[in-house]
Design a protein around this motif. Sequence first.
Motif, PDB file in Angstrom:
ATOM      1  N   VAL B 135      37.701  38.979  29.068  1.00 33.48           N
ATOM      2  CA  VAL B 135      37.829  37.532  28.909  1.00 33.48           C
ATOM      3  C   VAL B 135      38.866  37.040  29.913  1.00 33.48           C
ATOM      4  CG1 VAL B 135      38.391  35.657  27.324  1.00 33.48           C
ATOM      5  CG2 VAL B 135      37.258  37.737  26.464  1.00 33.48           C
ATOM      6  N   LEU B 136      38.450  36.093  30.744  1.00 34.85           N
ATOM      7  CA  LEU B 136      39.305  35.560  31.807  1.00 34.85           C
ATOM      8  C   LEU B 136      39.537  34.089  31.558  1.00 34.85           C
ATOM      9  CD1 LEU B 136      37.171  37.133  34.636  1.00 34.85           C
ATOM     10  CD2 LEU B 136      39.434  37.936  33.958  1.00 34.85           C
ATOM     11  N   GLN B 137      40.745  33.623  31.905  1.00 31.03           N
ATOM     12  CA  GLN B 137      41.022  32.210  31.681  1.00 31.03           C
ATOM     13  C   GLN B 137      41.774  31.612  32.865  1.00 31.03           C
ATOM     14  OE1 GLN B 137      42.698  31.555  27.791  1.00 31.03           O
ATOM     15  NE2 GLN B 137      43.050  29.395  28.213  1.00 31.03           N
ATOM     16  N   SER B 138      41.430  30.377  33.183  1.00 33.59           N
ATOM     17  CA  SER B 138      42.181  29.630  34.190  1.00 33.59           C
ATOM     18  C   SER B 138      42.217  28.180  33.718  1.00 33.59           C
ATOM     19  CB  SER B 138      41.490  29.711  35.551  1.00 33.59           C
ATOM     20  OG  SER B 138      40.291  28.965  35.511  1.00 33.59           O
ATOM     21  N   LYS B 139      42.861  27.327  34.508  1.00 32.35           N
ATOM     22  CA  LYS B 139      42.877  25.900  34.154  1.00 32.35           C
ATOM     23  C   LYS B 139      41.470  25.325  34.123  1.00 32.35           C
ATOM     24  CE  LYS B 139      45.672  22.812  34.922  1.00 32.35           C
ATOM     25  NZ  LYS B 139      46.657  21.993  34.285  1.00 32.35           N
ATOM     26  N   ARG B 140      40.584  25.988  34.862  1.00 30.08           N
ATOM     27  CA  ARG B 140      39.206  25.497  34.956  1.00 30.08           C
ATOM     28  C   ARG B 140      38.387  25.846  33.718  1.00 30.08           C
ATOM     29  NH1 ARG B 140      36.897  28.658  38.686  1.00 30.08           N
ATOM     30  NH2 ARG B 140      38.681  30.064  38.718  1.00 30.08           N
ATOM     31  N   GLY B 141      38.890  26.813  32.924  1.00 28.76           N
ATOM     32  CA  GLY B 141      38.138  27.196  31.727  1.00 28.76           C
ATOM     33  C   GLY B 141      38.194  28.687  31.475  1.00 28.76           C
ATOM     34  N   THR B 142      37.362  29.118  30.504  1.00 27.75           N
ATOM     35  CA  THR B 142      37.342  30.521  30.105  1.00 27.75           C
ATOM     36  C   THR B 142      35.988  31.100  30.469  1.00 27.75           C
ATOM     37  OG1 THR B 142      38.771  29.997  28.250  1.00 27.75           O
ATOM     38  CG2 THR B 142      37.587  32.064  28.107  1.00 27.75           C
ATOM     39  N   ARG B 143      35.968  32.321  30.948  1.00 31.43           N
ATOM     40  CA  ARG B 143      34.675  32.975  31.157  1.00 31.43           C
ATOM     41  C   ARG B 143      34.748  34.429  30.713  1.00 31.43           C
ATOM     42  NH1 ARG B 143      33.828  34.704  37.226  1.00 31.43           N
ATOM     43  NH2 ARG B 143      35.988  35.182  37.757  1.00 31.43           N
ATOM     44  N   GLU B 144      33.582  34.966  30.441  1.00 26.61           N
ATOM     45  CA  GLU B 144      33.493  36.350  29.975  1.00 26.61           C
ATOM     46  C   GLU B 144      32.497  37.074  30.850  1.00 26.61           C
ATOM     47  OE1 GLU B 144      32.390  36.646  25.906  1.00 26.61           O
ATOM     48  OE2 GLU B 144      34.187  35.576  25.212  1.00 26.61           O
ATOM     49  N   MET B 145      32.733  38.355  31.057  1.00 24.66           N
ATOM     50  CA  MET B 145      31.697  39.151  31.723  1.00 24.66           C
ATOM     51  C   MET B 145      31.848  40.607  31.312  1.00 24.66           C
ATOM     52  SD  MET B 145      32.837  39.269  35.714  1.00 24.66           S
ATOM     53  CE  MET B 145      33.580  37.663  35.855  1.00 24.66           C
ATOM     54  N   SER B 146      30.772  41.357  31.480  1.00 25.88           N
ATOM     55  CA  SER B 146      30.829  42.767  31.117  1.00 25.88           C
ATOM     56  C   SER B 146      31.748  43.482  32.103  1.00 25.88           C
ATOM     57  CB  SER B 146      29.433  43.382  31.180  1.00 25.88           C
ATOM     58  OG  SER B 146      29.050  43.510  32.535  1.00 25.88           O
ATOM     59  N   ILE B 147      32.330  44.574  31.665  1.00 28.25           N
ATOM     60  CA  ILE B 147      33.240  45.321  32.546  1.00 28.25           C
ATOM     61  C   ILE B 147      32.486  45.820  33.776  1.00 28.25           C
ATOM     62  CG2 ILE B 147      32.967  47.549  31.366  1.00 28.25           C
ATOM     63  CD1 ILE B 147      36.423  46.668  32.212  1.00 28.25           C
ATOM     64  N   GLU B 148      31.194  46.038  33.607  1.00 31.79           N
ATOM     65  CA  GLU B 148      30.349  46.482  34.721  1.00 31.79           C
ATOM     66  C   GLU B 148      30.307  45.421  35.836  1.00 31.79           C
ATOM     67  OE1 GLU B 148      27.258  47.911  32.429  1.00 31.79           O
ATOM     68  OE2 GLU B 148      26.471  49.303  33.931  1.00 31.79           O
ATOM     69  N   GLU B 149      30.073  44.173  35.420  1.00 27.19           N
ATOM     70  CA  GLU B 149      30.049  43.078  36.401  1.00 27.19           C
ATOM     71  C   GLU B 149      31.445  42.836  36.970  1.00 27.19           C
ATOM     72  OE1 GLU B 149      27.576  39.446  34.947  1.00 27.19           O
ATOM     73  OE2 GLU B 149      28.280  40.522  33.166  1.00 27.19           O
ATOM     74  N   PHE B 150      32.450  43.020  36.113  1.00 28.36           N
ATOM     75  CA  PHE B 150      33.830  42.739  36.521  1.00 28.36           C
ATOM     76  C   PHE B 150      34.303  43.707  37.611  1.00 28.36           C
ATOM     77  CE2 PHE B 150      38.505  43.088  35.669  1.00 28.36           C
ATOM     78  CZ  PHE B 150      38.845  41.783  35.981  1.00 28.36           C
ATOM     79  N   ASN B 151      33.870  44.968  37.480  1.00 25.84           N
ATOM     80  CA  ASN B 151      34.337  46.000  38.409  1.00 25.84           C
ATOM     81  C   ASN B 151      33.587  45.993  39.735  1.00 25.84           C
ATOM     82  OD1 ASN B 151      36.498  47.106  37.061  1.00 25.84           O
ATOM     83  ND2 ASN B 151      35.215  48.529  35.900  1.00 25.84           N
ATOM     84  N   VAL B 152      33.587  44.853  40.386  1.00 25.01           N
ATOM     85  CA  VAL B 152      32.992  44.748  41.712  1.00 25.01           C
ATOM     86  C   VAL B 152      34.058  44.091  42.579  1.00 25.01           C
ATOM     87  CG1 VAL B 152      31.179  43.634  43.068  1.00 25.01           C
ATOM     88  CG2 VAL B 152      30.659  44.503  40.767  1.00 25.01           C
ATOM     89  N   ASN B 153      34.362  44.697  43.729  1.00 21.00           N
ATOM     90  CA  ASN B 153      35.441  44.173  44.567  1.00 21.00           C
ATOM     91  C   ASN B 153      35.186  42.723  44.987  1.00 21.00           C
ATOM     92  OD1 ASN B 153      36.042  46.842  44.366  1.00 21.00           O
ATOM     93  ND2 ASN B 153      36.450  47.161  46.529  1.00 21.00           N
ATOM     94  N   ARG B 154      36.299  41.966  45.030  1.00 26.14           N
ATOM     95  CA  ARG B 154      36.194  40.578  45.468  1.00 26.14           C
ATOM     96  C   ARG B 154      37.512  40.201  46.144  1.00 26.14           C
ATOM     97  NH1 ARG B 154      38.498  36.452  43.873  1.00 26.14           N
ATOM     98  NH2 ARG B 154      37.784  34.494  44.725  1.00 26.14           N
TER      99      ARG B 154
END
Lengths: 158, 291
Positions: B135-154
């Motif tokens: 679960v990620l949060q910023s001033k723009r809002g909250t979003r969720e993603m699977s750890i699989e999707e999360f673990n991609v370099n950016r």
Amino acid sequence: MQNILVNMTVNGEPISRETAPNRRLLDFLREDLGLTSVKEGCSVGECGACTVILNGKAVTSCLILVGQAIGTEVVTLEGLHGEDELDPLQQAFIDAGAVQCGFCTPGMILAAKALLDENEEPDREQIKRSISGNLCRCTGYEKIIEAIELARDRRLNK
Amino acid sequence: MRAFNFFSPETVEEALDLLSQHQDSIAVIAGGTDLIIDLNEGGKKPDYVLDISQLKELDYISESDGMLHIGANTTFATLEKNELISEYYPAIAKMADYMGSPQIRELGTVGGNVVSASVAGDSPTVFLAYDATVVLQSKRGTREMSIEEFNVNRGKFRCQIEDDELLIEVKIPQANSNFATAYRKFGKRKSLAIVVLATAMRIERDRDNRIKDARVTLGAVSLHPMRSPKIEKALIGKKLDMEELEPVLQLYTEEIDAAIASRPSVVYKREGIRGLAKGCMMDVLEQYGLV
Ligand SMILES: Cc1cc2nc3c(=O)[nH]c(=O)nc-3n(C[C@H](O)[C@H](O)[C@H](O)COP(=O)(O)OP(=O)(O)OC[C@H]3O[C@@H](n4cnc5c(N)ncnc54)[C@H](O)[C@@H]3O)c2cc1C
Ligand code: FES
Ligand code: FES
């Protein structure tokens, strides 16, 4: 860069100092407060020579920014002994012959103290685990473990 | 260490404001066990450092809505001592037990481990087996993603986090008596052992003690931990019995061969993985009371 005001309790004394924020707790304790029992070995969290007790827990002061320690209670080796009496751990390290060059000793004693304060009667395995983040290049560890066992027993009046 | 300004916000909201304001050159610090080394050695040169280690809001372990929630600021020492974890989430307990030294476990957080997403990190391999969501949060809002999707370099990160975001928590489906989980790793030595090779599994059984579903992950053999559909498929339908499971160990070796064929360490890892995988299988059988 703006300086920060560091208020914390060190060895029971409240202190308040201004400092630049790009420093580690290790630098602050050694250079500003003159607490040179806190040693810098590896600078990357692996040797444990810089171990201090922060809010009751043994931590590596090379991996804490001084600003992160604001409001905490820090204990270094200088805070262990009384007026004319050593802490049971210090005395046990002497009696068991657990000190050779002495570089690892402050960190070892503080790691052991954090353990004994949390668990009065740790077994040998728990003692070994508690100092597993502290390297010693001289003693071969055996005497250090014996010293901690001795301190444990003395604290329990055995 | 290069000069920077230091912020210690008192709430997540305040932290997100500061992140959004200074996102071009700000570094978040939690336990500091990865970041301070980078700062000290000049690997990172932020103009601002934002300390979130005081945010109690992010320090929790709780079960609700069918999920286990682990706040980003939870340290490995807290995980290690938590009863819910030691009772129902054995692979997480094992990971906490294996991780670092006592001093590093006191400082290092789950959030820092997940965001660092190091090849040699423990939690990515374990959380992938648990089918975790971040679960990620910023001033723009909250979003969720699977750890699989999360673990991609950016960009500068080894994961999908954006410059103005904080990782708030990791959540995984709540344990039940049909789940068993295991984790084993090789490190260079017992303490301070960052991962050289690791594997985790989550097994779900049916009423006849056959494997109904399996998630198997391999760590430190690629940029990010990977699942092995091949091993998972082979496990499904098998009886929970070492004799039936043992032939699957060969597939672990084949997966290692495929993943790191050209690396010198393959000769050790293709054998070593069998020991780790067998250990996981034994842990699973033990949790089901089948040994
Ligand atoms: C001696 C030693 C031994 C170690 N052993 C192991 C080991 O066995 N296994 C292992 O996996 N790791 C190990 N590590 C690595 C490290 O301790 C872990 O990765 C730890 O979990 C990092 O957490 P931290 O809170 O200290 O992170 P920090 O250093 O504070 O942060 C790490 C990164 O994550 C970012 N970050 C942290 N929290 C958040 C958040 N909530 N939102 C957004 N970004 C965030 C930071 O900006 C930074 O980029 C070891 C490190 C040392 C020094
Ligand atoms: S100097 Fe801190 S652990 Fe070595
Ligand atoms: S006594 Fe010399 S390093 Fe331990």
